[in-house]
Scaffold this active site. Sequence first.
Site, mmCIF file in Angstrom:
data_model
loop_
_atom_site.group_PDB
_atom_site.id
_atom_site.type_symbol
_atom_site.label_atom_id
_atom_site.label_comp_id
_atom_site.label_asym_id
_atom_site.label_seq_id
_atom_site.Cartn_x
_atom_site.Cartn_y
_atom_site.Cartn_z
ATOM 1 N N ARG A 115 14.438 2.735 6.687
ATOM 2 C CA ARG A 115 14.134 2.069 5.433
ATOM 3 C C ARG A 115 15.105 1.736 4.522
ATOM 4 N NH1 ARG A 115 8.677 3.383 5.090
ATOM 5 N NH2 ARG A 115 8.714 1.517 3.777
ATOM 6 N N LYS B 267 -2.138 8.225 2.217
ATOM 7 C CA LYS B 267 -2.419 6.728 2.595
ATOM 8 C C LYS B 267 -3.480 6.297 3.674
ATOM 9 C CE LYS B 267 2.827 6.180 1.998
ATOM 10 N NZ LYS B 267 4.051 6.288 2.895
ATOM 11 N N ASN C 127 7.964 4.281 -0.289
ATOM 12 C CA ASN C 127 9.489 4.029 -0.360
ATOM 13 C C ASN C 127 9.747 3.788 -2.181
ATOM 14 O OD1 ASN C 127 12.203 3.614 0.245
ATOM 15 N ND2 ASN C 127 11.803 1.585 1.191
ATOM 16 N N PRO D 7 0.839 -1.129 0.002
ATOM 17 C CA PRO D 7 0.072 -0.101 -0.054
ATOM 18 C C PRO D 7 0.585 1.354 0.270
ATOM 19 C CG PRO D 7 -0.024 -0.997 2.290
ATOM 20 C CD PRO D 7 0.819 -1.690 1.157
ATOM 21 N N GLU D 8 1.030 1.929 -1.016
ATOM 22 C CA GLU D 8 1.273 3.306 -1.211
ATOM 23 C C GLU D 8 0.100 4.028 -1.696
ATOM 24 O OE1 GLU D 8 5.122 4.442 -2.961
ATOM 25 O OE2 GLU D 8 6.225 2.755 -2.318
#
Length: 267
Positions: free
Chosen positions: A257, A54, A161, A2-3
């Site tokens: 990340r 989001k 990301n 999920p972006e």
Amino acid sequence: MPEGHVIHWLANDLNQAFAGQTVQVFSPQGRFDPSPLTNAEQAALFEQAEAVGKHLFLHFDAGIIHIHLGLIGKLFVRPLQSVTGIVRLRITNGQQAADLHGPQWCKLISAAQYESTIAAQGADPLLPQADPQLVLAKAAKSQRPIASLLMDQKLFAGVGNIYRAEVLFRHGLNPMLPGKQLSAATWQELWADLVVLMAAGVKQRRIDTVRPEHLPEVMGRAPREDAHGGEVYVYRRAGEPCLVCGTSIAVTKFEGRNLFWCPTCQH
DNA sequence: CTTGCATGTGCAT
DNA sequence: TGCACCTGCAAGT
């Protein structure tokens, strides 16, 4: 998964399936209590779904459910079937069902909480009414690395990301450059590219940063299908050759990340 | 069968 | 800066 593009396509699916309908709302898993929204038959009027960054908001006549999928959450909108796996929230009209698994959050919120959550979001490239000028001006003055700025939901809502890594590659930018080192024009270009890439992601239901707006150097090369339902230049391609120059793609841990980039193309 | 990892976030240290 | 949390899947034993 999920972006922001996923959240937006899910909101579209939910509206397609349920907007304006009376639906059943319940938690097969039992970890969410929708009873403030529903009558004795577990029914409620689903007005509409809304995606901002989001975040996903489900507007009912009697209140709002705030969903954030987090890292591992999933929401399926599909024909009603027997429960498979652990379903936190199910919404169904008897034919279609929305099944929510493993969300970061699924909670009822007040109108005031809704307003403050919305207000905390930056500019969302997927919202047609988004006005990025304030955010871009902020970013263009910042000492923080562009890799950090692009992941900041108070600035760029919905960017995650993958889109971060890909948009920086497409513009040949080293992720560690301070925001203020980019020109205002470059920030505008980054924004415009995010709009194109993320809208394509909603439409195609997958991330594909290679085909939209091809870089000329890549034309004629076979795009690589990555393991996440999309085609990418650098994301999760550490150690593989850059599609443009052949240099081994680099990865580093940044702010907790994985950050991927091409040391040759991005400097 | 077990372990590790992931597109995210927020809290404690 | 580290870690806990939510779950599913792939890779390893």
